[in-house]
Design an enzyme around this catalytic site. Sequence first.
Site, PDB file in Angstrom:
ATOM      1  N   ALA A  18       3.583  -0.691   6.690  1.00 40.10           N
ATOM      2  CA  ALA A  18       2.736  -1.529   5.235  1.00 40.10           C
ATOM      3  C   ALA A  18       3.102  -2.774   4.649  1.00 40.10           C
ATOM      4  CB  ALA A  18       2.985  -0.087   4.675  1.00 40.10           C
ATOM      5  N   ASP A  19       3.532  -2.689   4.417  1.00 41.34           N
ATOM      6  CA  ASP A  19       4.805  -4.095   4.385  1.00 41.34           C
ATOM      7  C   ASP A  19       4.204  -5.229   4.540  1.00 41.34           C
ATOM      8  OD1 ASP A  19       6.029  -3.171   2.123  1.00 41.34           O
ATOM      9  OD2 ASP A  19       7.950  -2.241   3.208  1.00 41.34           O
ATOM     10  N   PHE A  20       4.282  -4.699   6.305  1.00 38.01           N
ATOM     11  CA  PHE A  20       3.848  -5.651   7.359  1.00 38.01           C
ATOM     12  C   PHE A  20       2.519  -6.579   7.084  1.00 38.01           C
ATOM     13  CE2 PHE A  20       1.767  -7.456  11.319  1.00 38.01           C
ATOM     14  CZ  PHE A  20       2.798  -8.169  11.672  1.00 38.01           C
ATOM     15  N   ASP A  39       6.896   0.941   0.783  1.00 34.10           N
ATOM     16  CA  ASP A  39       6.535   1.562   2.420  1.00 34.10           C
ATOM     17  C   ASP A  39       5.696   2.550   2.223  1.00 34.10           C
ATOM     18  OD1 ASP A  39       5.145  -0.276   5.058  1.00 34.10           O
ATOM     19  OD2 ASP A  39       6.476   2.345   5.381  1.00 34.10           O
ATOM     20  N   GLY A  47       1.517  -7.591   4.398  1.00 34.60           N
ATOM     21  CA  GLY A  47       1.835  -9.373   4.199  1.00 34.60           C
ATOM     22  C   GLY A  47       0.686 -10.352   5.369  1.00 34.60           C
TER      23      GLY A  47
END
Length: 415
Positions: free
Chosen positions: A184-186, A152, A189
Site C-alpha cells: 500500500a505504501d509503495f 500500510d 508512492g
Amino acid sequence: MNDTRPRMPLSGVKVLDLSRILAGPLAAQALADLGAEVIKVERPGNGDEARRWGPPFLKDREGNDTRESPMYLSANRNKQSITIDIASAQGQDLVRRLAARSDVLLENFKVGDLARYQLDHASLRALNPRLIYCSVTGFGQTGPKSHLPGYDTVFQAMSGMMSVTGLPDGVPGGGPMKTGPSLADFIAGQYAASGVLAALYERDGPRGTGMGRHIDIALLDCTIAAQTHSVMTYLAAGVVPPRRGTEGNGGLPSQAFECADGGIIVICGSEAQYRAFCGVLEQPQLADDPRFVTNSARLEHRRELADVFNTLTRQWRAGELLAALEKAGIPSGPINRYPEVFADPQVVHRGVTQRVPHPAAGEVTLCVSPIRFTGTAAPQPTAPPTIGEHTDRILRDLLDMEPGAIASLREQRVV
C-alpha cells in the site's frame, strides 16, 4: 546547488521532501532516481521515524549497529538530508525559504497539521505559485475519515486487498493475508510520483500554465485502484473474487506445483501452453480429458486439476522440470528466497543492486531504480543520507547563509 551526476530527465528539478516513514519518501525517491535534487527535511536529533524501525540495522565498519534501518534505507537513496525543527518560528522560516526555491514539495502530515506552521498548500502557494505541493495521507484531504491516521496494513485490510490474498477458506492456513512487503505504501508512492510528473508537464510543457498544483494522494484510494481486475470482477460482474493462494488469475493450470525437491510456479495462459505442459509431463491424453479440455472446464474442476498435475510434478526434480518447461516455451520459474533472487544470472546482469559508499558503514548494497533509458548509462546512486548530513551545505549553498548564522541555528537546536 550543483549536481555532478549525469543529466537525467528531471535534472534541475528541486524537490523538498517533508515526508517520513515510507509512502511519501518512496515518492520522493522515485523523483530522485530520475534526476531531481531532493532535500529531505528531518527532525533534529531523531530524524525520520523509519530510521528507528529495527532491528536489524546497517552495521558500521566495526560491526556495530548504525542508526540506519532497512526501512529507511529502502526509501531515501539519492537524497540530501537537512535537519530543521519546524515547530520553531526560525525553522518554519527556513522551510518557507527552501519552498520558495523548490519546484515540488512532498508531505505526509495529518490533514491540517502544517497549517499551524503556515506550511500548508495555501500558505506556500502564496509564496511560490509555481510550487507543486503533493500531500500523501491515509484517507485523503477530504471525507469523514480524512483526520484519521493509518499504516500500510490498515489499508491492505480496508481496501479489500487482504480479502483476496492468501489461501482459501477451509484449508490449513486459510484466511485473509497481508502481503509481505508494504505494498500500500509503495503503490501510493508511485501514484504520487506520477501525479507530480503530470503536474510538472502541465506547468512547464509546450502549453504550460506556469502554475503549480495541489495533489491529494490517499493510501486507501491507491490500494483499491491497484487491485485492477480483482476490483473489476466485483464492479462489473458482482462477483467477489475468492482467495486462491498461488493460483493465477487467467488460464489454468497456473499455480505452484510440488516437485521432489521443492516447488515451482507454472502459468498456462493459453490452450497451446496447456497442451505443451501435458506433453512435457508425458501425459498428452490429459489435454483431451473432458474435465480439462477447455479452460472453462478446468476452472470448474480446478481442485481435481491441481491434484492430477501435482501427482505428476512430484516425480520430477524442480531444476529438471523447469528446464523442460523453458524448452517448451511454458512460463515458469522457481519459488526463490532472497539469496536465490540476488544470485540469479538475469538479476545480476540487469544490475538490480549496486554497492555504493556510505559514510557510516563504508559501503552499502542498494536496490536501484528499475527504470532503464536505452542508450544512457544510469548514474551510480548515492546512499541514503545520514541524519542532517547535508545541513550546512544546503544552508550555505542554497540559502546563502554565513557560517556564524548556521552555528547560531545549531546552538538553538533549530537545525
